[in-house]
Write an enzyme that holds these catalytic residues in place. Structure first.
Site, PDB file in Angstrom:
ATOM      1  N   ASP A   8      72.660 107.652 -69.817  1.00 53.06           N
ATOM      2  CA  ASP A   8      71.235 107.973 -69.737  1.00 53.06           C
ATOM      3  C   ASP A   8      70.851 108.822 -70.953  1.00 53.06           C
ATOM      4  O   ASP A   8      71.404 109.889 -71.178  1.00 53.06           O
ATOM      5  CB  ASP A   8      70.948 108.737 -68.442  1.00 53.06           C
ATOM      6  N   GLU A 103      68.206 103.853 -69.734  1.00 52.42           N
ATOM      7  CA  GLU A 103      69.342 103.943 -68.809  1.00 52.42           C
ATOM      8  C   GLU A 103      70.162 102.657 -68.828  1.00 52.42           C
ATOM      9  O   GLU A 103      69.620 101.557 -68.899  1.00 52.42           O
ATOM     10  CB  GLU A 103      68.862 104.208 -67.384  1.00 52.42           C
TER      11      GLU A 103
END
Length: 396
Positions: A8, A103
């Site tokens: 992330d 992500e």
């Protein structure tokens, strides 16, 4: 045994802005528009101490932190850096799932025999940082849920490995807010029941959770206990959603054609938002009465907003439609889909624009996707009996 990596990019929009303009480092930043009627799409860590959060009206945020720097947002840069990171990761992992603009999930199962997955993940993270300049964190465990929770614990710009067999104990002391699927409404319900920490859910009989939250209760209970068998789904840029319409009688009526394109674009945009997806490529297709087919495509910044997509669709039609021939079929395809929400596409729009989309989608969810439309596309509803406007998901 599975090994799932979740990466992330930390404060992606803020980090990108600081990468472009180093004078923004360590300064309070608000992204989402420069006028008071805009909404906060992202904010730096420095502003959170003032109680500022995503989705807050910009005017309120500026009142809380007058020294904050307001930025309208650079969607082109965000798309560019997202794709750059995607390419770096995709080259290094067996299976990559892009779950959002910032992500990623990767299935590293089996790689321990050759590389050591934790060491490999560290090297991959460092490669992203060195080649892009963007901070990135990761969580590594046996499933997607625990890895996603772990990456949020690891932030900022760090990493965590949750060893096999320790998933439940890792989750136990965390707030129930950390469990994926627990939004504000569910969190409030759980708090009303006196449930604050994940450990309490772990100790509850699963039937009680199902009784309180229905089928979602079962999923939340499993995730709280570190149980998740969801596979990593390979990311493919050719994933798309499209609509085509064949006329009963070939036409050259530009008024009718453009109104139909409006209706089709509205329908597809709604389907994107409904499935929490964004598109980065539009393809327009025209089949003439002589059965020759012509297509034109354009890459765009990630979006799912009607007004942005509609402008691009009509521009493509004007560029492509140069023949004075009757048209037999028109089609629109949105491709390069990723998961993402509406807000990042409304940097210069005010809260009323955002609320309008929410209201329209609420009506469509309740009464059907054809229940409300622009006045210009109303005539196209008469065509539904000939060729229903039903989207099709493609994954080649």
């Amino acid at each position: 045994m599975r090994t799932i990596l979740h990466l992330d990019l930390d404060s992606f929009y803020v980090s990108t802005e600081r990468l472009i303009n180093s004078s923004l480092l360590q300064k309070p930043i608000l992204i989402g528009g420069t006028n008071d009627r805009a909404i906060v799409i992202a904010c730096s860590q420095e502003t959170k101490a003032y109680g500022i959060h995503n989705g807050m009206p910009m005017k309120t945020a500026k009142e809380l932190c007058p020294e904050a720097i307001s930025i309208s947002g650079n969607n082109a840069a965000y798309s560019k850096y997202s794709e750059l990171v995607t390419e770096i990761i995709k080259e290094k992992v067996p299976v990559l799932e892009k779950s959002g603009i910032s992500e990623f999930y990767a299935d590293l199962s089996g790689m321990d025999k050759f590389f050591g997955t934790y060491k490999y993940a560290i090297e991959l993270r460092q490669k992203v940082i060195s080649e892009t300049g963007l901070p990135i964190s990761f969580g590594l465990s046996q499933n997607k849920t625990v890895s996603k929770v772990a990456v949020n614990v690891a932030k900022p710009n760090n990493q965590i490995k949750v060893d096999f067999g320790t998933e439940k104990s890792f989750m136990a002391p965390l707030s129930v807010k950390k469990v994926p699927m627990v939004g504000q409404k569910t969190y409030q319900m759980l708090r009303n029941l006196g449930i604050r920490y994940v450990k309490t859910i772990q100790e509850m009989p699963v039937d009680v959770m199902k009784g309180v939250l229905g089928t979602n209760g079962l999923t939340i209970w499993k995730r709280a206990n570190g149980i998740d068998n969801t596979p990593v789904i390979a990311y493919s840029e050719r994933k798309s959603i499209s609509l085509e319409h064949t006329f009963n009688k070939d036409t050259i009526d530009l008024y009718k054609l453009k109104n139909l394109l409006v209706a089709m674009t509205e329908n597809l945009s709604y389907q994107l938002r409904k499935e929490n997806k964004l598109t980065a490529c539009i393809v327009l297709k025209i089949k003439y009465s002589d059965f020759n087919i012509y297509t034109k495509q354009q890459k765009i910044q990630y979006t799912n907003a009607d007004h942005i997509l509609l402008t691009k669709v009509l521009e493509l039609f004007n560029q492509l439609h140069q023949k004075r021939l009757l048209i037999r079929l028109v089609g629109i395809k949105f491709s390069h889909l990723i998961k993402g929400n509406l807000q990042i596409n409304l940097f210069e729009k005010n809260t009323k624009q955002y609320q309008l989309y929410q209201a329209l989608d609420h009506i469509r969810n309740k009464y059907g996707d054809q229940s409300i439309a622009r006045a210009s596309s109303l005539e196209t509803h008469k065509l539904k009996t000939v060729s229903p406007l039903i989207p099709v998901i493609h994954k080649k």
